[in-house]
Design an enzyme around this catalytic site. Structure first.
Site, mmCIF file in Angstrom:
data_model
loop_
_atom_site.group_PDB
_atom_site.id
_atom_site.type_symbol
_atom_site.label_atom_id
_atom_site.label_comp_id
_atom_site.label_asym_id
_atom_site.label_seq_id
_atom_site.Cartn_x
_atom_site.Cartn_y
_atom_site.Cartn_z
ATOM 1 N N SER A 76 41.041 -62.941 -8.231
ATOM 2 C CA SER A 76 39.965 -62.690 -9.244
ATOM 3 C C SER A 76 39.137 -61.250 -9.369
ATOM 4 O O SER A 76 38.428 -61.132 -10.265
ATOM 5 C CB SER A 76 38.972 -63.689 -8.927
ATOM 6 O OG SER A 76 39.320 -65.133 -9.304
ATOM 7 N N LYS A 79 39.052 -59.824 -12.734
ATOM 8 C CA LYS A 79 37.939 -59.960 -13.355
ATOM 9 C C LYS A 79 36.978 -58.745 -13.596
ATOM 10 O O LYS A 79 36.281 -58.696 -14.756
ATOM 11 C CB LYS A 79 36.961 -60.975 -13.263
ATOM 12 C CG LYS A 79 37.855 -62.353 -13.329
ATOM 13 C CD LYS A 79 37.120 -63.518 -12.780
ATOM 14 C CE LYS A 79 37.901 -64.828 -12.708
ATOM 15 N NZ LYS A 79 37.450 -66.037 -11.962
ATOM 16 N N SER A 139 32.335 -65.811 -10.171
ATOM 17 C CA SER A 139 33.743 -65.838 -10.588
ATOM 18 C C SER A 139 34.278 -66.930 -11.598
ATOM 19 O O SER A 139 35.461 -67.520 -11.029
ATOM 20 C CB SER A 139 34.457 -65.872 -9.265
ATOM 21 O OG SER A 139 35.806 -65.316 -9.486
#
EC number: 3.4.16.4
Length: 402
Positions: A76, A79, A139
């Site tokens: 993640s 991102k 997240s």
């Protein structure tokens, strides 16, 4: 309650012009000279991880690390790039943080126990700004897919292509993306060095820095509010912490991009696949804090080029023994320790027939360990007139007898 957004331009330095004549000065900062005994420096921390890096946030200088250029899964942490691309689109006027985005069934499909999410429901509307918050703070995988679909005109593939274009524009050599969320695939990876550069670029946007610095936040849909908590525990346990983003998956292991600031110094730590001595998953937060503390303990930010100080002299045309000083117009600072050697590389134009005070005639670039950390234009301290005919004759005749 909905939050309205205004995008600010990123805080970054403008590129310097390319100049001509090159001169190199190699010297140590702070008056440290040659001929002394070997200086004492603090050893980097022992970090058990697939890779890690410590980077100076202001200059991008890699200060320490292990396997910093190996492409590894980043989960993640991907991102951060998704958010950077979104902010680029807003900056270019192609989107607004106040855009109303309708959550699709595909975005809602990431709600559940497998992926981190904020529980978005198909058909709900959320502003693009709130989707950024939901993407970065807890997240939210559902949030980043809704964001990607909106900015990709319904196609996450188109948005991911834009992410890879951005990586190429930044000169990232060991980075590739295949999803906006960083799902485990062979074509989704980044190196620790590259990840730090992505973080630097994103943190240049005040909106991004504000979002990732929040321990908790609230986002709103068209019919409800959602309280969210940051997955970056350092924001609650480490006082100098300022952001950035966690990442965890079966392939990436526990990973983290973390930033901190104290006493005018600011660093970024990247930990990929934190592990313990017995091979079990490690404590990425403890590792990142140790890396950041190493930065604060070992390095000091020093002025390496000072505004209004001379860094070159240019001979005046047709006037022997006369010159004009070139002085810096900007300060350039960087992280140094007891062993740092600083290279100041001066380039200058051929002196024009005449020049005014303050006219740009050169540039000084500062390098640490071969890595550029900044540059400043060099301008004439004083103006000078074009040589008269008698000065030209005297110069030419004088040259005949030398």
């Amino acid at each position: 309650m909905r939050q309205r957004w205004n995008i600010a331009r990123p805080l970054r330095a403008a590129p310097a012009p390319v100049l001509l004549l090159a001169l190199v000065l190699l010297l140590a900062p702070g008056g440290r000279g040659a001929g002394r005994g070997a200086p004492t420096v603090v050893a980097p921390p022992e970090i058990e991880a697939g890779a890690w890096a410590l980077v100076d946030r202001e200059t991008g200088l890699l200060l320490a690390g292990e396997n910093p250029d190996e492409g590894l899964p980043v989960a993640s942490m991907t991102k951060v790039m998704s958010a950077l691309v979104a902010l680029r689109e807003v900056e270019a006027g192609e989107a607004s943080l106040d855009d109303e985005v309708t959550v699709s069934e595909d975005a809602e499909s990431y709600v559940g126990l497998v992926y981190s999410n904020v529980g978005l429901i198909s058909g709900e509307t959320v502003t693009l700004g709130d989707l950024l918050v939901a993407t970065l703070v807890p997240s939210g995988t559902d949030a980043v897919y809704a964001l990607a679909e909106h900015l990709g005109d319904g196609s996450t593939e188109a948005f991911v292509a834009r992410m890879n274009e951005e990586a190429q524009a930044l000169g990232l050599r060991e980075t590739r993306f295949e999803s906006p969320a960083g799902l485990d695939t062979p074509e989704n990876f980044a190196s620790a060095r590259d990840m730090a550069e992505i973080c630097r670029e994103a943190l240049a946007y005040p909106e991004f820095a504000e979002i990732v610095g929040q321990a908790t936040a609230t986002i709103g849909t068209n019919n409800r509010e959602i309280e969210i908590v940051n997955t970056n525990q350092l924001l609650s346990t480490y006082e100098p912490a300022t952001g950035i983003k966690t990442g965890t998956s079966p392939e990436s292991g526990p990973s983290l991009a973390a930033s901190a600031e104290s006493d005018g110094e600011s660093y970024i730590a990247i930990v990929l696949d934190a592990a313990s001595e017995d091979g079990a998953p490690g404590d990425r937060f403890e590792d990142a804090q140790a890396i950041l503390e190493h930065g604060f303990g070992r390095y000091d930010r020093e002025a390496l080029v000072a505004r209004d100080e001379p860094y070159e002299e240019l001979p005046l045309p047709y006037r022997r023994g006369e010159s004009v000083e070139l002085v810096a117009t900007e300060d350039v600072s960087g992280p140094v320790d007891a062993a740092t050697e600083v290279e100041r590389r001066v380039t200058a134009d051929e002196p024009p027939p005449s020049a005014r005070a303050g006219q740009e005639l050169g540039e000084v670039e500062v390098l640490i360990g071969g890595q550029s950390v900044g540059r400043s234009p060099l301008v004439a301290r004083q103006g000078y007139e074009e040589a008269s005919i008698w000065q030209r004759v005297r110069y030419t005749v004088g040259g005949l007898f030398q």
